[in-house]
Design an enzyme around this catalytic site. Structure first.
Site, PDB file in Angstrom:
ATOM      1  N   TYR A   1       0.842  -1.307   0.072  1.00 15.56           N
ATOM      2  CA  TYR A   1      -0.015   0.057  -0.119  1.00 15.56           C
ATOM      3  C   TYR A   1       1.025   1.387  -0.095  1.00 15.56           C
ATOM      4  CZ  TYR A   1      -3.144   3.652   2.031  1.00 15.56           C
ATOM      5  OH  TYR A   1      -3.732   4.713   2.092  1.00 15.56           O
TER       6      TYR A   1
ATOM      7  N   GLU B   1     -11.025   5.744   5.977  1.00 14.28           N
ATOM      8  CA  GLU B   1     -10.358   6.545   6.858  1.00 14.28           C
ATOM      9  C   GLU B   1     -11.107   6.784   8.282  1.00 14.28           C
ATOM     10  OE1 GLU B   1      -7.387   7.422   7.231  1.00 14.28           O
ATOM     11  OE2 GLU B   1      -6.733   7.150   5.182  1.00 14.28           O
TER      12      GLU B   1
ATOM     13  N   TRP C   1      -4.637   0.252  10.371  1.00 16.90           N
ATOM     14  CA  TRP C   1      -4.963   0.539   8.799  1.00 16.90           C
ATOM     15  C   TRP C   1      -4.919  -1.099   8.349  1.00 16.90           C
ATOM     16  CZ3 TRP C   1      -7.377   3.517   6.047  1.00 16.90           C
ATOM     17  CH2 TRP C   1      -7.279   3.308   4.546  1.00 16.90           C
TER      18      TRP C   1
END
Length: 185
Positions: A25, A47, A55
């Site tokens: 990522y 988010e 995450w």
């Protein structure tokens, strides 16, 4: 703050030092300028869902989020009903948080309404910092202003820390640390 060198000899932001999905990522998407309403709506949504979680959890569930939220087509999500909310609460593929699911539907409706003005992408871009950023920060005057602007337009779960993370993710500014091979790209 400086980048760290991975086992492959490449300097990266510390959170992406080891092999795996987080590094992938980092190397291909984080901090890369994106465009289009669906892309902005997706990142804003992810988010918000990430708040309080890692995450890596969100990345692992990203395909399921895309399916559950119609590839982040704001108009489709804005039309979700109570039955859709109930369906999403039973979808083990996503994070099943009642408030965050409701926020996504609310934000989809706000995104559609924003089309009559500047649109979501233009509103976010209007809050880009003019100069260098503090890589140790978790908020900025710009993320605070963006948070307030979005809230004024009916968005929820868009606090200044979440908006700072959004700005990093979609390349509103270069979030990469000095020494990271992605810095300045």
């Amino acid at each position: 703050m400086e980048a760290v060198q991975g086992e492959d000899g490449i300097g990266r932001c510390a959170w992406a030092g080891g092999p795996g999905p987080m590094r992938d990522y980092h190397d291909t998407e984080w901090g890369v300028r994106t465009s289009g309403e669906a892309s902005y709506f997706e990142r804003l949504t992810l988010e918000a869902f990430q708040s309080g979680l890692s995450w890596s959890t969100i990345l692992a569930k990203r395909p399921a989020f895309r399916k559950a939220f119609c590839d982040f087509d704001a108009e489709a999500v804005a039309a979700f009903t109570d039955e859709d909310h109930t369906r999403l609460m039973s979808d083990a593929g996503i994070v099943r948080n009642r408030l965050k699911i409701s926020a996504t539907i609310t934000n989809a409706r706000a995104t559609v309404a924003l089309r009559e003005a500047e649109g979501l992408e233009a509103l976010v871009l209007a809050h880009a910092p003019d100069g260098p950023v503090d890589h140790a920060a978790t908020t900025s005057p710009e993320s605070l202003a963006l948070s307030k602007a979005l809230k004024k337009r009916g968005f929820v779960f868009v606090g200044p820390t979440t908006m700072y993370a959004l700005m990093q993710a979609i390349g509103i500014f270069d979030p990469h640390l000095p020494g990271c091979f992605r810095a300045g790209v």
